[in-house]
Design an enzyme around this catalytic site. Structure first.
Site, PDB file in Angstrom:
ATOM      1  N   GLU A   9       0.875  -1.279  -0.024  1.00  9.57           N
ATOM      2  CA  GLU A   9      -0.077   0.110  -0.096  1.00  9.57           C
ATOM      3  C   GLU A   9       0.899   1.372  -0.207  1.00  9.57           C
ATOM      4  O   GLU A   9       0.331   2.205  -0.673  1.00  9.57           O
ATOM      5  CB  GLU A   9      -0.862   0.089   1.121  1.00  9.57           C
ATOM      6  CG  GLU A   9      -1.993  -1.082   1.307  1.00  9.57           C
ATOM      7  CD  GLU A   9      -2.827  -0.967  -0.110  1.00  9.57           C
ATOM      8  OE1 GLU A   9      -3.349   0.092  -0.176  1.00  9.57           O
ATOM      9  OE2 GLU A   9      -3.288  -2.095  -0.670  1.00  9.57           O
TER      10      GLU A   9
ATOM     11  N   SER B 160     -50.303 -33.883  15.677  1.00  9.40           N
ATOM     12  CA  SER B 160     -50.514 -34.550  16.648  1.00  9.40           C
ATOM     13  C   SER B 160     -49.654 -34.456  17.894  1.00  9.40           C
ATOM     14  O   SER B 160     -49.900 -34.876  19.093  1.00  9.40           O
ATOM     15  CB  SER B 160     -50.258 -36.294  16.561  1.00  9.40           C
ATOM     16  OG  SER B 160     -51.241 -36.723  15.503  1.00  9.40           O
TER      17      SER B 160
END
Length: 825
Positions: A124, A426
């Site tokens: 960078e 159920s």
């Protein structure tokens, strides 16, 4: 010298000393600047003028770009603290996930190894320690390349300029304009004058975005490699340094080859700059890309994390995303992994056709679709493939140990465990029968498995039925539950009345609307899966329901406790009443609708539960429990439709529960069996009746069943009268041994029921079909089936707890349950 006569050619040029003719300097014999001095002066003056004008403009722009407070004050960096994510931890303290707009964990520059710092510097800003915020040597080359490309191709931002843009993002936009660049450079110069280089680099490495929601090198190291930045290798450091140029372009998860190529470029830059030697560079280039698993990188239990996030956001608001809270949860990482594996394996088995033809798109087919179809599918709220949910919680505290809300969180963030409304089928019946127990019914009490017709407001009638289309007549309530006989449940529910059942459902923690119609006795009212599973905690604890919760406590960064939710425990039944229900529900696993998937599959830990399926096969359930863990499974499609032919909860959902429980109890001790409360008594009764057994009743099969003291039967058998098995249809063929309801060979000898006593009953006799789950006809056949022609298949009963048309008028609170014995005084 005489001038040449007109018309005669000019004399040749005089030869030079070398013998060659002299060459004329130009068309008129001189250089351009001599022949056109005025034009040259004009060009030079114009160049100087425009250069001065440009310089003046740049100086004015530099001086005015921050006028009127357009540039932020760098003094704000003095106390600057980047937004930090809140972190979630499991019950054992392990890191689970981060919550925040910017996932970031701060580290000091001393904690960052040199290889990481060097990788970012050479990539960078390799002259970072030599310039004052602006790298003037880099500007001409970048400008020339942009002019040649006729677009903004390459920038010349230094680390300090990037920091200014990232920290002051609200004041410095990301637009590619000259004004933004000047403003960025001006703030960078101010930062350089005020702060040392190491401070600037530390802020940068904690601020930079590195993809996957990770800000800063520490969070990125955890996300990609599952380790701290302190432990990164050279190759891993170079992989992170490759990301600022394009976090999505060089994402190592999505584009591993591209990421490795960029990583190796950075390794070569490090070698050229003398930061590493050739041997280290060669070794790093050959290093394979090894990324962390989901659990290692903080992507565990995404549905659980999102559920917790919603609760925390409601409580703390923006503080959750900015202050870096520490959230300690109830999650068990091993249980979560086991739940995810068990659910996904069972869903894939269903899609593969292991349980019969499956005609819907499978998850694999969905994943293999082309990009256009993918975008359309993601835009849809409903997944086209089979979905599922899994919840496991500690019944004593309500702490959720595992939660799966779907198959792929990235594809569908809808949490089916906490947000979906589905019919329980159920699995609702235990609530109906628990109300009956509280009104005096016992396991041996006789309930009618007989036809019932309910008039509708439009003049029609609702007539539920059993799957097999048959009626067993008066049967014990124990059998009615573990055989999941629908008509018995409807008859019991109508005796209780809808308001009694609704009130009981509220006591069990169901908050969804329950209309006062008879179909609710078969589970037709929608529920949230997490509430349905938590309701069973009342059975597992012998009477006390725990509200599901996920958060133990929340602390700030200093360790101060900000919130510690209280655990909510609500008494629902007495220990005796709950023990009676556990006794009956154990038979579901040991010889009922879940036998094949639980007891028949070898799971021998003391457990109980209930299967459930809607009559159209759109929802299949199994909710089961031990004394220290409740777990429930739901499966279905987002748009309710038949999963497959003869879909049943005991066949499709229960195997996932068994796989999960088996794995869990390989690692943790087997829980104790439920202790028999002092208020429970045992009595010998004639099988299939609610009559006390007498030795004089020769030939009458007897069993030992349990009763709440004071509710045991008073009527005795009649000597000489003929009695059958518990169904009244002949001998029960289900197994032998002391823990079954099978009559002993010697008449009059008592037989102990399968529950509540521990033990391992013998397996089903050869040829005996297991129970199957149904809600309009959950039933099992106890006798070997008749012989069939070769190649034919037996029709498997299905759960028909249908999406029944509700009565348009509420039922009255009919008659109360008629207890088989006088109630206690």
């Amino acid at each position: 010298m005489t001038a040449p006569t007109p018309g005669t050619p000019p004399a040749a040029a005089a030869p030079t000393p070398s013998g060659r003719a002299a060459r004329p300097s130009g068309r008129d014999g001189g250089p351009f600047w001599r022949r056109h001095p005025n034009a040259v002066r004009a060009v030079l003056l114009a160049t100087v003028f425009f250069a001065a004008l440009a310089a003046g403009g740049l100086y004015a722009a530099w001086a005015l770009v921050c006028r009127g407070g357009a540039c932020p004050s760098v003094a704000g960096l003095e106390g600057y603290s980047p937004r930090q994510t809140s972190k979630l931890y499991a019950a054992d303290g392990r890191f689970v996930a981060e919550i925040g707009n910017e996932r970031r964990t701060l580290v000091t520059l001393k904690e960052i190894p040199p290889v990481v710092k060097d990788a970012f510097l050479v990539t960078e800003d390799k002259r970072f320690y030599d310039h004052a915020g602006i790298d003037w040597l880099r500007i001409p080359g970048a400008t020339l390349r942009n002019v040649r490309a006729r677009r903004w191709r390459e920038g010349f931002s230094t680390i300090t300029m990037q920091l200014a843009r990232n920290v002051f993002s609200e004041d410095i936009s990301r637009e590619k304009t000259l004004v933004r660049k000047l403003r960025e450079a001006r703030v960078a110069r101010d930062i350089e004058r005020r702060y040392p280089k190491d401070k600037i680099l530390e802020l940068y490495l904690n601020q930079i975005y590195l993809g996957a929601g990770a800000y800063g090198v520490e969070t990125a190291a955890q996300r990609y490699f599952g380790k701290s930045v302190r432990e990164l290798s050279l190759a891993e450091a170079a992989t992170l340094a490759a990301l600022p140029k394009g976090p999505s372009i060089y994402d190592p998860r999505r584009f591993p080859e591209r990421a490795v190529q960029r990583r190796n470029t950075i390794i070569e830059l490090l070698r050229r700059e003398g930061r590493i030697n050739e041997a280290d560079a060669s070794l790093a280039r050959a290093y394979p890309l090894q990324l962390a698993t989901r659990s290692e990188s903080g992507e565990t239990a995404p549905y659980f994390v999102e559920w917790v996030r919603r609760q925390l956001e409601e409580k703390f608001g923006r503080q959750l995303y900015e202050d870096g809270l520490k959230v300690y949860t109830t999650l068990d990482v091993e249980m979560q992994s086991a739940a995810e594996r068990a659910l996904e394996a069972q869903l894939r088995a269903i899609e593969a056709g292991r349980y019969g033809p499956y005609r819907h798109p499978s998850f694999e087919q969905y994943e293999a679709r082309d990009q256009d179809d993918a975008e359309q599918a993601r835009a849809s709220a409903n997944s086209p493939y089979l979905q599922g949910a899994f919840i496991a919680l500690d019944p004593r505290t309500g702490g959720v140990r595992a939660l799966v809300g779907g198959r792929d969180f990235d594809d569908s963030k809808f949490n089916r465990a906490t947000q979906a409304l589905r019919q329980p089928g159920s699995t609702f019946k235990p609530i109906v029968y628990s109300a009956a127990v509280q009104n005096g019914r016992m396991p041996a009490s006789i309930v009618p498995d007989e036809p019932v017709t309910v008039p509708q407001a439009d003049g029609s009638s609702w007539t539920p039925g059993n799957f097999d289309g048959k009626f067993e007549g008066p049967i014990p309530m124990r059998r009615a539950l573990y055989m999941s006989r629908n008509l018995a449940a409807v008859n019991v529910g109508m005796e209780l009345g809808p308001q009694t059942v609704i009130a009981q459902a509220r006591k069990f923690g169901l908050t969804t609307p329950i209309p006062p119609y008879p179909a609710i006795y078969l589970g037709s009212a929608d529920v949230y899966p997490i509430e349905m599973v938590a309701a069973y905690s009342a059975f597992a604890t012998l009477g006390t329901r725990s509200t599901p919760n996920a958060i133990v406590r929340v602390e700030n960064q200093r360790g101060d406790v900000l919130w510690e939710p209280t655990q909510e425990r609500i008494p629902v039944m007495s220990p005796e009443e709950a023990y009676v229900m556990v006794s009956m529900m154990r038979d579901v696993n040991q010889r009922g609708t879940a036998y094949n998937a639980v007891w028949g599959a070898g799971f021998r830990v003391p457990s109980a539960g209930k299967t459930g399926t809607t009559n159209d096969g759109a929802d299949v359930w199994y909710v089961g429990y031990t004394s220290d863990l409740v777990a429930g499974v739901w499966m279905g499609l987002d748009r309710p439709q038949k999963i497959k032919g003869n879909a049943q909860g005991g066949e499709l959902a229960a195997p996932a529960w068994t796989a999960f429980m088996t794995e869990v109890y390989r690692r943790k001790p087997t829980p104790p069996d439920w202790p028999m409360p002092s208020g429970i008594v045992e009595r010998q009764v004639v099988a299939g009746t609610n009559k006390l057994f007498l030795p004089e009743c020769t030939g009458a099969p007897s069993i030992t069943d349990i009763f709440i003291a004071g509710l045991e039967p008073v009527e005795t058998c009649v000597p000489g009268e003929m009695y059958g098995d518990e169904t009244g249809l002949g001998p029960d063929t289900l197994g032998t041994g002391t823990d079954t309801l099978t009559p002993q060979p010697t008449p009059g000898t008592p037989v102990r029921p399968t529950v509540p006593y521990p033990g391992t009953p013998a397996p089903l006799p050869p040829g005996t079909p297991p129970a199957t789950d149904s809600a309009a006809g959950d039933s099992i056949r106890l006798r070997p089936p008749a012989a069939r022609p070769p190649g034919t298949r037996r029709r498997v009963p299905t759960d028909t707890a249908s999406r029944l048309p509700p009565a348009t008028e509420p039922l009255p609170d009919a008659r109360p349950v008629r207890p088989s014995v006088p109630p206690r005084r």
